[in-house]
Design a protein around this motif. Sequence first.
Motif, PDB file in Angstrom:
ATOM      1  N   LYS A  69      16.030  -9.989   8.617  1.00  8.78           N
ATOM      2  CA  LYS A  69      16.121 -10.769   7.383  1.00  8.78           C
ATOM      3  C   LYS A  69      16.121  -9.885   6.141  1.00  8.78           C
ATOM      4  CE  LYS A  69      13.661 -14.396   6.877  1.00  8.78           C
ATOM      5  NZ  LYS A  69      12.573 -15.372   6.835  1.00  8.78           N
ATOM      6  N   ASN A  70      15.734  -8.615   6.281  1.00 12.49           N
ATOM      7  CA  ASN A  70      15.721  -7.674   5.172  1.00 12.49           C
ATOM      8  C   ASN A  70      17.164  -7.356   4.771  1.00 12.49           C
ATOM      9  OD1 ASN A  70      15.584  -5.306   3.569  1.00 12.49           O
ATOM     10  ND2 ASN A  70      13.670  -4.690   4.550  1.00 12.49           N
ATOM     11  N   SER A  71      17.497  -7.489   3.507  1.00 11.56           N
ATOM     12  CA  SER A  71      18.871  -7.281   3.037  1.00 11.56           C
ATOM     13  C   SER A  71      19.318  -5.820   3.132  1.00 11.56           C
ATOM     14  CB  SER A  71      19.013  -7.769   1.594  1.00 11.56           C
ATOM     15  OG  SER A  71      18.165  -7.024   0.745  1.00 11.56           O
ATOM     16  N   ASN A  72      18.384  -4.891   3.324  1.00  9.05           N
ATOM     17  CA  ASN A  72      18.723  -3.473   3.446  1.00  9.05           C
ATOM     18  C   ASN A  72      19.001  -3.063   4.887  1.00  9.05           C
ATOM     19  OD1 ASN A  72      18.275  -3.084   0.656  1.00  9.05           O
ATOM     20  ND2 ASN A  72      16.084  -2.998   1.045  1.00  9.05           N
ATOM     21  N   VAL A  73      19.004  -4.004   5.805  1.00  3.32           N
ATOM     22  CA  VAL A  73      19.185  -3.710   7.225  1.00  3.32           C
ATOM     23  C   VAL A  73      20.599  -4.081   7.659  1.00  3.32           C
ATOM     24  CG1 VAL A  73      18.408  -4.329   9.551  1.00  3.32           C
ATOM     25  CG2 VAL A  73      16.746  -3.985   7.732  1.00  3.32           C
ATOM     26  N   LYS A  74      21.297  -3.118   8.272  1.00  2.57           N
ATOM     27  CA  LYS A  74      22.616  -3.374   8.851  1.00  2.57           C
ATOM     28  C   LYS A  74      22.483  -3.961  10.250  1.00  2.57           C
ATOM     29  CE  LYS A  74      25.411   0.265   6.712  1.00  2.57           C
ATOM     30  NZ  LYS A  74      26.220   1.449   7.007  1.00  2.57           N
ATOM     31  N   PHE A  75      21.534  -3.422  11.027  1.00  2.00           N
ATOM     32  CA  PHE A  75      21.371  -3.843  12.413  1.00  2.00           C
ATOM     33  C   PHE A  75      19.918  -3.681  12.834  1.00  2.00           C
ATOM     34  CE2 PHE A  75      20.946  -2.669  16.867  1.00  2.00           C
ATOM     35  CZ  PHE A  75      21.541  -3.754  17.491  1.00  2.00           C
ATOM     36  N   ASN A  84       9.469  -3.831  34.777  1.00  2.00           N
ATOM     37  CA  ASN A  84       8.153  -3.329  35.195  1.00  2.00           C
ATOM     38  C   ASN A  84       7.502  -2.415  34.168  1.00  2.00           C
ATOM     39  OD1 ASN A  84       8.256  -4.738  37.584  1.00  2.00           O
ATOM     40  ND2 ASN A  84       9.126  -3.026  38.736  1.00  2.00           N
ATOM     41  N   ASP A  85       8.262  -1.975  33.176  1.00  2.89           N
ATOM     42  CA  ASP A  85       7.704  -1.134  32.114  1.00  2.89           C
ATOM     43  C   ASP A  85       7.182  -2.022  31.004  1.00  2.89           C
ATOM     44  OD1 ASP A  85       8.441   1.139  33.453  1.00  2.89           O
ATOM     45  OD2 ASP A  85      10.297   1.428  32.315  1.00  2.89           O
ATOM     46  N   ASN A  86       5.998  -1.743  30.539  1.00  7.51           N
ATOM     47  CA  ASN A  86       5.417  -2.500  29.424  1.00  7.51           C
ATOM     48  C   ASN A  86       5.793  -1.848  28.102  1.00  7.51           C
ATOM     49  OD1 ASN A  86       4.195  -4.430  31.002  1.00  7.51           O
ATOM     50  ND2 ASN A  86       2.303  -3.273  31.211  1.00  7.51           N
ATOM     51  N   GLN A  87       7.070  -1.761  27.856  1.00  7.11           N
ATOM     52  CA  GLN A  87       7.522  -1.208  26.582  1.00  7.11           C
ATOM     53  C   GLN A  87       8.823  -1.871  26.181  1.00  7.11           C
ATOM     54  OE1 GLN A  87       8.663   2.851  26.287  1.00  7.11           O
ATOM     55  NE2 GLN A  87      10.245   2.735  27.838  1.00  7.11           N
ATOM     56  N   CYS A  88       9.086  -1.837  24.903  1.00  8.74           N
ATOM     57  CA  CYS A  88      10.384  -2.295  24.406  1.00  8.74           C
ATOM     58  C   CYS A  88      10.867  -1.282  23.380  1.00  8.74           C
ATOM     59  CB  CYS A  88      10.286  -3.691  23.817  1.00  8.74           C
ATOM     60  SG  CYS A  88       9.195  -3.834  22.423  1.00  8.74           S
ATOM     61  N   LEU A  89      12.172  -1.192  23.261  1.00  8.94           N
ATOM     62  CA  LEU A  89      12.803  -0.279  22.317  1.00  8.94           C
ATOM     63  C   LEU A  89      13.411  -1.088  21.187  1.00  8.94           C
ATOM     64  CD1 LEU A  89      14.640   2.080  24.821  1.00  8.94           C
ATOM     65  CD2 LEU A  89      12.486   2.511  23.645  1.00  8.94           C
ATOM     66  N   ILE A  90      13.030  -0.776  19.970  1.00  9.13           N
ATOM     67  CA  ILE A  90      13.590  -1.433  18.787  1.00  9.13           C
ATOM     68  C   ILE A  90      14.492  -0.437  18.086  1.00  9.13           C
ATOM     69  CG2 ILE A  90      13.076  -2.427  16.534  1.00  9.13           C
ATOM     70  CD1 ILE A  90      10.563  -3.569  17.657  1.00  9.13           C
ATOM     71  N   GLN A  91      15.727  -0.851  17.824  1.00  6.83           N
ATOM     72  CA  GLN A  91      16.668  -0.006  17.115  1.00  6.83           C
ATOM     73  C   GLN A  91      16.925  -0.620  15.742  1.00  6.83           C
ATOM     74  OE1 GLN A  91      20.338   0.820  19.141  1.00  6.83           O
ATOM     75  NE2 GLN A  91      21.176   1.971  17.418  1.00  6.83           N
ATOM     76  N   ILE A  92      16.821   0.214  14.716  1.00  5.39           N
ATOM     77  CA  ILE A  92      17.019  -0.232  13.334  1.00  5.39           C
ATOM     78  C   ILE A  92      18.047   0.678  12.675  1.00  5.39           C
ATOM     79  CG2 ILE A  92      15.931  -0.601  11.089  1.00  5.39           C
ATOM     80  CD1 ILE A  92      13.251  -0.843  12.612  1.00  5.39           C
ATOM     81  N   GLN A  93      19.004   0.075  11.972  1.00  2.00           N
ATOM     82  CA  GLN A  93      19.965   0.821  11.167  1.00  2.00           C
ATOM     83  C   GLN A  93      19.964   0.201   9.777  1.00  2.00           C
ATOM     84  OE1 GLN A  93      23.938   0.971  12.707  1.00  2.00           O
ATOM     85  NE2 GLN A  93      24.687   2.224  11.027  1.00  2.00           N
ATOM     86  N   THR A  94      19.791   1.037   8.762  1.00  2.00           N
ATOM     87  CA  THR A  94      19.681   0.545   7.388  1.00  2.00           C
ATOM     88  C   THR A  94      20.887   0.957   6.552  1.00  2.00           C
ATOM     89  OG1 THR A  94      18.505   2.517   6.645  1.00  2.00           O
ATOM     90  CG2 THR A  94      17.162   0.678   7.451  1.00  2.00           C
ATOM     91  N   ASN A  95      21.009   0.354   5.393  1.00  2.00           N
ATOM     92  CA  ASN A  95      22.026   0.739   4.423  1.00  2.00           C
ATOM     93  C   ASN A  95      21.680   2.109   3.843  1.00  2.00           C
ATOM     94  OD1 ASN A  95      23.429  -1.719   4.675  1.00  2.00           O
ATOM     95  ND2 ASN A  95      22.050  -2.700   3.210  1.00  2.00           N
ATOM     96  N   ALA A  96      22.646   2.740   3.208  1.00  2.00           N
ATOM     97  CA  ALA A  96      22.437   4.053   2.604  1.00  2.00           C
ATOM     98  C   ALA A  96      21.296   3.994   1.589  1.00  2.00           C
ATOM     99  CB  ALA A  96      23.720   4.528   1.923  1.00  2.00           C
ATOM    100  N   GLY A  97      20.465   5.022   1.631  1.00  2.00           N
ATOM    101  CA  GLY A  97      19.367   5.109   0.680  1.00  2.00           C
ATOM    102  C   GLY A  97      18.071   4.476   1.159  1.00  2.00           C
ATOM    103  N   PHE A  98      18.062   3.894   2.341  1.00  2.00           N
ATOM    104  CA  PHE A  98      16.857   3.257   2.870  1.00  2.00           C
ATOM    105  C   PHE A  98      16.501   3.879   4.214  1.00  2.00           C
ATOM    106  CE2 PHE A  98      18.856   0.199   0.085  1.00  2.00           C
ATOM    107  CZ  PHE A  98      17.785  -0.178  -0.727  1.00  2.00           C
ATOM    108  N   LYS A  99      15.223   4.069   4.437  1.00  2.00           N
ATOM    109  CA  LYS A  99      14.729   4.686   5.665  1.00  2.00           C
ATOM    110  C   LYS A  99      14.350   3.604   6.677  1.00  2.00           C
ATOM    111  CE  LYS A  99      14.680   8.876   3.910  1.00  2.00           C
ATOM    112  NZ  LYS A  99      15.582   9.893   4.330  1.00  2.00           N
TER     113      LYS A  99
END
Length: 136
Positions: A69-75, A84-99
Amino acid sequence: MLSFKTTDILFGISNTSLSTNLVITFMSSTSNSSRFEVVELTNDGQCAIISLKDEDHTLANALRYIIVKNSNVKFCGYSMPHPNDNQCLIQIQTNAGFKAIDVFEKGLRDLMDVFQHMKHVFHKKHEEFVSNKNNI
């Protein structure tokens, strides 16, 4: 070092050098083990893959929803590498100028705000119910 404590979560980020190596911790207040780690950080911090340990679809999907929902997020998306693994991977891609790490942190804070609001409304309605029940 940026850190804050919520009701049962400790969160902190510290940049240990001038490179892209970050030390990030997300811990339960009852445990000192790290709850997530940055698996990959690319494009000057605009893209990140973050591994959440001991979590499943419940937190991952809620966090993905808040972050996207953040407007600075592309994906923003998540995957469970293996059932069986208790983990998840989150991938974030932002617009230029945002970390991506900053967006992730904001997502955690916003999600905590949502949970706090839900808790407040629940307790308020519960008190109303109990007081109306006693009046009958």
